[in-house]
Design an enzyme around this catalytic site. Structure first.
Site, PDB file in Angstrom:
ATOM      1  N   THR A   1       0.809  -1.337  -0.189  1.00  0.00           N
ATOM      2  CA  THR A   1      -0.215   0.430  -0.193  1.00  0.00           C
ATOM      3  C   THR A   1       1.347   0.923  -0.177  1.00  0.00           C
ATOM      4  OG1 THR A   1      -1.389  -1.004   0.955  1.00  0.00           O
ATOM      5  CG2 THR A   1      -1.854   0.652   1.550  1.00  0.00           C
TER       6      THR A   1
ATOM      7  N   ASN B   1      -2.915  -4.425  -2.633  1.00  0.00           N
ATOM      8  CA  ASN B   1      -3.287  -4.752  -1.316  1.00  0.00           C
ATOM      9  C   ASN B   1      -2.113  -5.359  -1.285  1.00  0.00           C
ATOM     10  OD1 ASN B   1      -3.974  -6.652   1.297  1.00  0.00           O
ATOM     11  ND2 ASN B   1      -4.955  -8.121  -0.558  1.00  0.00           N
TER      12      ASN B   1
ATOM     13  N   SER C   1     -11.869  -3.311   4.963  1.00  0.00           N
ATOM     14  CA  SER C   1     -10.709  -2.416   5.097  1.00  0.00           C
ATOM     15  C   SER C   1      -9.873  -1.831   5.502  1.00  0.00           C
ATOM     16  CB  SER C   1     -10.633  -0.338   3.524  1.00  0.00           C
ATOM     17  OG  SER C   1      -8.940  -0.441   3.576  1.00  0.00           O
ATOM     18  N   SER C   2      -9.262  -1.543   5.788  1.00  0.00           N
ATOM     19  CA  SER C   2      -8.632  -0.510   7.505  1.00  0.00           C
ATOM     20  C   SER C   2      -7.781   0.406   6.855  1.00  0.00           C
ATOM     21  CB  SER C   2      -7.223  -1.961   8.428  1.00  0.00           C
ATOM     22  OG  SER C   2      -8.027  -2.879   7.920  1.00  0.00           O
TER      23      SER C   2
ATOM     24  N   THR D   1      -4.758   1.540  -2.523  1.00  0.00           N
ATOM     25  CA  THR D   1      -3.421   0.155  -1.983  1.00  0.00           C
ATOM     26  C   THR D   1      -4.030  -1.015  -3.520  1.00  0.00           C
ATOM     27  OG1 THR D   1      -2.990  -1.212  -0.928  1.00  0.00           O
ATOM     28  CG2 THR D   1      -5.554  -1.151  -0.915  1.00  0.00           C
TER      29      THR D   1
HETATM   30  O1  DON Z   1      -7.163  -2.277   2.451  1.00  0.00           O
HETATM   31  C1  DON Z   1      -6.082  -2.570   3.745  1.00  0.00           C
HETATM   32  O2  DON Z   1      -6.547  -3.241   4.511  1.00  0.00           O
HETATM   33  C2  DON Z   1      -5.600  -3.843   3.153  1.00  0.00           C
HETATM   34  N1  DON Z   1      -5.562  -4.085   1.444  1.00  0.00           N
HETATM   35  C3  DON Z   1      -4.145  -2.725   2.785  1.00  0.00           C
HETATM   36  C4  DON Z   1      -3.066  -3.717   2.135  1.00  0.00           C
HETATM   37  C5  DON Z   1      -1.967  -3.337   2.818  1.00  0.00           C
HETATM   38  O3  DON Z   1      -1.318  -1.629   3.779  1.00  0.00           O
HETATM   39  C6  DON Z   1      -0.442  -3.750   1.806  1.00  0.00           C
HETATM   40  N2  DON Z   1       0.934  -2.932   2.614  1.00  0.00           N
HETATM   41  N3  DON Z   1       1.515  -2.872   2.863  1.00  0.00           N
END
Ligand code: DON
Length: 534
Positions: free
Chosen positions: A325, A345, A396-397, A343
């Site tokens: 991300t 993902n 999502s987070s 992101t």
């Molecule tokens: O939306 C989300 O929470 C995840 N898909 C975010 C993924 C992410 O932050 C990967 N990062 N290093």
């Protein structure tokens, strides 16, 4: 910097940067993915949701085999992992509503980069670590592993097809990507690798303006991302609990502070189990943030002992259990601010690249609860509200956040999957409560708790605090790096400040006021770490 110096506002700069990252940072950026932005432009505070959606042919059991067992790889690699991209529509809409410069001027830097940019060591090492994934798809390997290896550091990378896509996007807007022959190429790549997406799915995607999550904490006004991100709710609950348990009165860096953080997150992530797309969520945001609920949760917290996660919310592990991300923050000279997280993902998303477009596609479908009891790649266990369903947005987070008090304003966020809300909250607390400078706040060691698994993650170098947490009844695991936070702010005296997390190669820079006023070529005076501007 270039966009700000030529008269662009924070939105112009944020969108131009996001598009530039879509070229030079393929591990995360992002025309084949989605994201969220929280913005304050003048008096208006707004939140844009351009999260991917499940294709219309998606179904609840699509990641289970005939016997009902999970097929974890199907939601992570290849065509079935891909959610309908939200970024082409999202960036355009953000600029349409709040941008000041002409659209073509905002897309121009990304076009220039796609015509040729210098390969950085970060890009080469990202490609090296995901070589095996990219090598599984001929088109991805052809572009990003020419001759079977990543391009050399310092060599020039050219993406002529992506440049052509961006030129069409500059001229015609999102339809250049989401309709006609380019949408057909995207869908063909997905379907050739087991996917179910249709051209109608891509063409009918719309970003959504949502009511930003507004709340107050520690004397500051905050705006966070509402559902379908859990990030804003987790942050608002956490700060509300910390105010109630007297967190600010505990000494900075003390084990008491870490314990209260872990106990607050344990509860906020337990409630996350109920969350999903706004249409399917099993808990209303107003209830989760109501004083009565926060009072009750705060009263459960024992200052001297960890609560078992199963007592906070019962959950039984399922029968079987089997990242990337980017965040950017911009504040302009007028105090407008944008916090934007996008992101694919996982690193390089699903690994799948659309050959005609040179765009990598996301694997966001893994953010759904793909199988009962199966944790996702961030170890998150999720509930019914986040089951796969046609058109649904996966929970999502991501936590792009703005905080302000008088003329002061902070824009902040992070990548890191489930660690995003906890990393962002810790840095924000250091700034809002302890008054730490941004560069100090982003560098401080961090911890993390997400309810399940029932353990505190600690970064290296915190041995005595780890021992103290264990004495309070926590299980402790060490992780080298929790999130990568980037923040900018305008201070009370109007001066600007930026902080980039030393855990990664991101950069921070402040454009001197005299350059903001002149229309000349930008020559930003870098902050401490900006010699690595990429
Ligand atoms: O939306 C989300 O929470 C995840 N898909 C975010 C993924 C992410 O932050 C990967 N990062 N290093």
């Amino acid at each position: 910097m270039e966009v700000l110096a030529s008269g662009g506002n924070a939105t112009d700069a944020a969108v131009a940067t996001a598009l530039a990252l879509a070229v030079v940072h393929p591990v995360a950026g992002n025309l084949g993915g989605g994201g969220f932005a929280v913005v304050r432009m003048g008096e208006t505070v707004a939140a844009l949701d351009f999260r991917e959606t499940a294709p219309s042919a998606a179904w609840r059991e699509m990641y289970l085999d005939a016997s009902g067992a999970p097929r974890p790889e199907a939601s992570l690699v290849g065509g079935l992992a891909v959610g309908v991209p939200g970024s082409p529509g999202g960036y355009f809409e953000l600029h349409r509503r709040f941008g000041r410069l002409p659209w073509e001027q905002v897309v121009a830097p990304a076009i220039r980069l796609a015509e040729g940019f210098t390969v950085t060591s970060r890009l080469a090492s990202d490609l090296e670590s995901e070589k095996a994934l990219l090598a599984r798809f001929a088109a991805s390997a052809r572009v990003w592993l020419p001759g079977g290896t990543p391009p050399r550091v310092g060599s020039t990378m050219r993406l002529p097809r992506l440049a052509a896509v961006l030129r069409a996007y500059a001229a015609e807007g999102p339809g250049a990507v989401t309709a006609g022959t380019r949408a057909e190429a995207l869908v063909a790549a997905v379907r050739a690798h087991g996917g179910i997406m249709t051209v109608a799915d891509v063409a009918s995607y719309r970003p959504v303006w949502r009511e930003p999550l507004r709340f107050r904490a520690f004397g500051w006004e905050l705006a966070g991302m509402p559902l379908p991100s859990s990030g804003g709710i987790i942050m608002a609950q956490t700060l509300g609990l910390l105010e109630r348990v007297g967190w600010a009165r505990q000494p900075a860096g003390s084990v008491q502070r870490l314990h209260l953080l872990a106990e607050s997150w344990r509860r906020a992530f337990a409630d996350r189990f109920l969350l999903g797309d706004p249409a399917s969520t099993r808990a209303a945001t107003e209830h989760l943030l109501a004083s009565a609920w926060l009072d009750r949760r705060a009263a459960e917290i024992d200052p001297n002992h960890a609560s078992p996660s199963t007592m906070v919310r019962p959950w039984t592990p399922g029968p079987e259990e089997a990242p990337e991300t980017t965040h950017l923050s911009v504040v302009d000279g007028e105090g407008n601010a944008v916090a934007l997280t996008t992101t694919l993902n996982g690193s390089f998303g699903s690994g799948l690249l659309v050959p005609e477009l040179e765009i990598l596609l996301n694997n966001e479908m893994d953010d759904f609860a793909t199988a009962p009891g199966r944790a996702n790649q961030y170890g998150l266990v999720q509930g019914e509200a986040n089951a796969v369903a046609p058109g649904r947005r996966m929970l999502s987070s991501m936590t792009p956040t703005l905080a302000w008090r008088g003329v002061e304003i902070v824009a902040i966020g992070s990548p890191g999957g489930s660690r995003i809300p906890t990393a962002t909250t810790q840095v924000l607390l250091a700034v809002l409560v302890d008054g730490a400078p941004l560069e100090v706040a982003v560098a401080q060691p961090r911890i993390h708790h997400q309810w399940m698994p029932d353990e505190v993650l600690c970064e290296d170098g915190e041995a005595s605090l780890q021992a103290a947490l264990i004495r309070l009844g926590h299980r402790v695991q060490v992780r080298p790096r929790l999130g990568e936070v980037h923040a900018v702010r305008r201070r009370g005296n109007g001066s600007l400040e930026a902080g980039a997390d030393p855990r990664g190669p991101g950069t921070a820079a402040v454009l001197p006021a005299r350059l903001l006023e002149s229309a000349g070529r930008p020559n930003p005076i870098p902050s401490r770490r900006s010699e690595r501007l990429e």
